[in-house]
Design a protein around this motif. Structure first.
Motif, PDB file in Angstrom:
ATOM      1  N   HIS A  82       0.753  -1.209   0.054  1.00 60.36           N
ATOM      2  CA  HIS A  82       0.055  -0.096   0.100  1.00 60.36           C
ATOM      3  C   HIS A  82       0.635   1.097   0.011  1.00 60.36           C
ATOM      4  N   ALA A  84       2.474   4.761   0.257  1.00 61.94           N
ATOM      5  CA  ALA A  84       2.220   5.783   1.221  1.00 61.94           C
ATOM      6  C   ALA A  84       2.382   6.942   0.569  1.00 61.94           C
ATOM      7  N   ASP A 105      -1.852   4.049   1.175  1.00 61.10           N
ATOM      8  CA  ASP A 105      -1.913   4.371   2.567  1.00 61.10           C
ATOM      9  C   ASP A 105      -2.289   5.761   2.764  1.00 61.10           C
ATOM     10  N   SER A 128      -4.072   5.428   8.085  1.00 57.40           N
ATOM     11  CA  SER A 128      -3.023   5.680   9.017  1.00 57.40           C
ATOM     12  C   SER A 128      -2.956   7.277   9.785  1.00 57.40           C
ATOM     13  N   HIS A 225       5.280   1.343  12.511  1.00 59.59           N
ATOM     14  CA  HIS A 225       6.011   2.005  11.492  1.00 59.59           C
ATOM     15  C   HIS A 225       6.952   2.655  12.165  1.00 59.59           C
ATOM     16  N   ASP A 262       0.659  -5.593   9.849  1.00 56.71           N
ATOM     17  CA  ASP A 262       0.980  -4.236   9.149  1.00 56.71           C
ATOM     18  C   ASP A 262       2.413  -3.740   9.309  1.00 56.71           C
ATOM     19  N   GLU A 300       3.810  -0.511   3.510  1.00 59.34           N
ATOM     20  CA  GLU A 300       3.656   0.878   3.340  1.00 59.34           C
ATOM     21  C   GLU A 300       4.719   1.767   2.771  1.00 59.34           C
TER      22      GLU A 300
END
Length: 448
Positions: A82, A84, A105, A128, A225, A262, A300
């Motif tokens: 996905h 970012a 994302d 997010s 993350h 994730d 991401e």
């Protein structure tokens, strides 16, 4: 290198022009046409579009997207990517990456709407961010996106209340802060205990348990993350993912549902000549730490895909020779490319003309016209003579370039151009001066 290279001259000589070009497959130097992106001379783009202008290589975007998905597949991982889009939210870039099988994302309502406009289905979108508003959460639920990453107990309660009121069920992953130092720039690290992102690893099981008990929420997994522009190997990833694996086992031991993990993004790129981990190394770290859990994983990435694919094309306004310094004043500025002013980031700078690529070089400070001393792209950079009208290219500006630009000093936003083989198209027009005034008004009492 742990952080973006500073503007000041580094200990080692800067990479030669030939080395900067060789390390970027979409760039080449033609004896007649000078610096090329794919098969299009940058001088042609400047003549037709003007400067400053962002230029993106479609071929580079495709290659990098395929390299990442290929590395994940080769490692035997059940993985989805996905992109970012905070790195680069160009509609054309998103549409191209969607055709390569990537989702998005997003971190705002605007990004969500742009992703949908680019053709990315709601089932490919992850939301997010530490401060989602009620309006944004309502939109995410109305669109029925793939996943919302919750970052606090307060946000979990907020999602539950909104979803219940709407008669919807939100698929929610709990973002965990593993307290791992990714050894990146202090302003872009996100996985340490003092950072604002996610919930503490020691509180995660309790919050996941709480999330599973609330109406309107379907817990689907955990997320993390740890930062952006990670170049110091994959050790930090392995440490973070190992902590996630422990959490997953604890969640399973309580009989709670968990469907996926994730893994976030952050994979760095070499702006100068610093080493950076490759997708194969990241895939290996995921396989080694999470592979035995039997769960799909999500990534991401943003910078790794878009950064090297773009450059900022500019013209020299004047070459100013002082008693102590030589200044190359460009028509691009810190409002266009903010990274050097914001992070002391290093970007390669190449002359575009063929003769300039082989001319004698001497130190120069490359600056913009904005009324700030911080409007400096490079100090003491080895460059050939660059009289007014010369073209220069700031490399690796495809990520956090146009998305971070502003209209400071009433400077219109630069256009964006996508190159694909022998063709190119303006994919975002240059902002007009009239657009700078749009929406502004003088109150009546000041008109009297």
């Amino acid at each position: 290198m742990a952080a973006p290279a500073p503007l000041a001259a580094l200990g080692d000589p800067d990479p030669a022009f030939a080395d900067l070009i060789a390390g970027r497959p979409h760039l080449s130097a033609h004896a007649r046409d000078g610096l090329m992106v794919e098969e299009v001379p940058l001088a042609r783009i400047a003549a037709e579009v003007g400067t400053p202008a962002w230029v993106y290589s479609a071929g580079s975007l495709r290659r990098r997207a395929r390299a990442l998905t290929g590395a994940l597949a080769a490692a035997g991982l059940d993985a989805s990517v996905h992109y970012a889009m905070k790195a680069n939210d160009s509609l054309a870039v998103l549409a191209l990456l969607h055709r390569e099988g990537l989702g998005a994302d997003v971190v705002s309502e605007g990004e969500l709407r742009i992703a949908r406009a680019a053709g990315i289905p709601a089932a490919g979108i992850v939301f997010s961010g530490v401060g989602k508003s009620e309006r944004e959460l309502r939109l995410a639920l109305a669109e029925d996106i793939f996943q919302i990453n919750a970052e606090s107990a307060e946000e979990i309660a907020m999602i539950s209340a909104i979803a219940s009121a709407l008669g919807r069920t939100a698929r929610v992953a709990l973002r965990v802060n593993p307290d791992v130092d990714a050894k990146t720039h202090a302003k872009i690290t996100t996985g340490r205990a003092e950072n604002k992102f996610g919930v503490g690893i020691d509180d995660a099981l309790k919050l996941y348990r709480r999330m599973a008990s609330l109406p309107g929420i379907a817990p689907v997994g955990v997320a993390t993350h740890i930062g952006s522009q990670i170049t110091a190997g994959v050790g930090a990833y392995r440490a973070a993912y190992a902590r996630l694996a422990e959490l997953v086992r604890a969640i399973r031991a309580e009989g709670l549902p968990i469907l996926r993990i994730d893994c976030g993004g952050g994979l760095g790129i070499p702006y100068r000549d610093e080493p950076a981990p490759m997708p194969e190394a990241l895939a290996g770290a995921i396989k080694a730490t999470l592979g035995d859990l039997g769960l799909p994983v999500m990534l991401e990435p943003g910078r790794w895909i878009a950064g090297p694919a773009g450059l900022l094309l500019a013209s020299v306004v004047i070459e100013k020779i002082g008693a102590q310094r030589r200044f190359v004043v460009a028509d691009a500025a810190m409002n266009d490319l903010a990274r050097p002013a914001m992070y002391d980031a290093w970007h390669g700078i190449l002359p575009v003309a063929p003769d300039a690529l082989v001319a004698p070089i001497a130190p120069a400070d490359v600056v913009g016209p904005v009324c700030e001393t911080g409007d400096t792209f490079a100090r003491g950079r080895a460059l050939p003579p660059l009289p007014a009208g010369s073209l220069i290219a700031f490399l690796d500006a495809g990520a956090y370039g146009a998305t971070m630009s502003s209209t400071y000093n009433a400077r219109p936003l630069a256009p964006e151009v996508l190159v694909d083989g022998t063709r190119f198209a303006v994919v975002r027009e240059r902002q007009s001066l009239e657009a700078l005034l749009h929406g502004q008004r003088v109150p009546e009492w000041l008109r009297e």
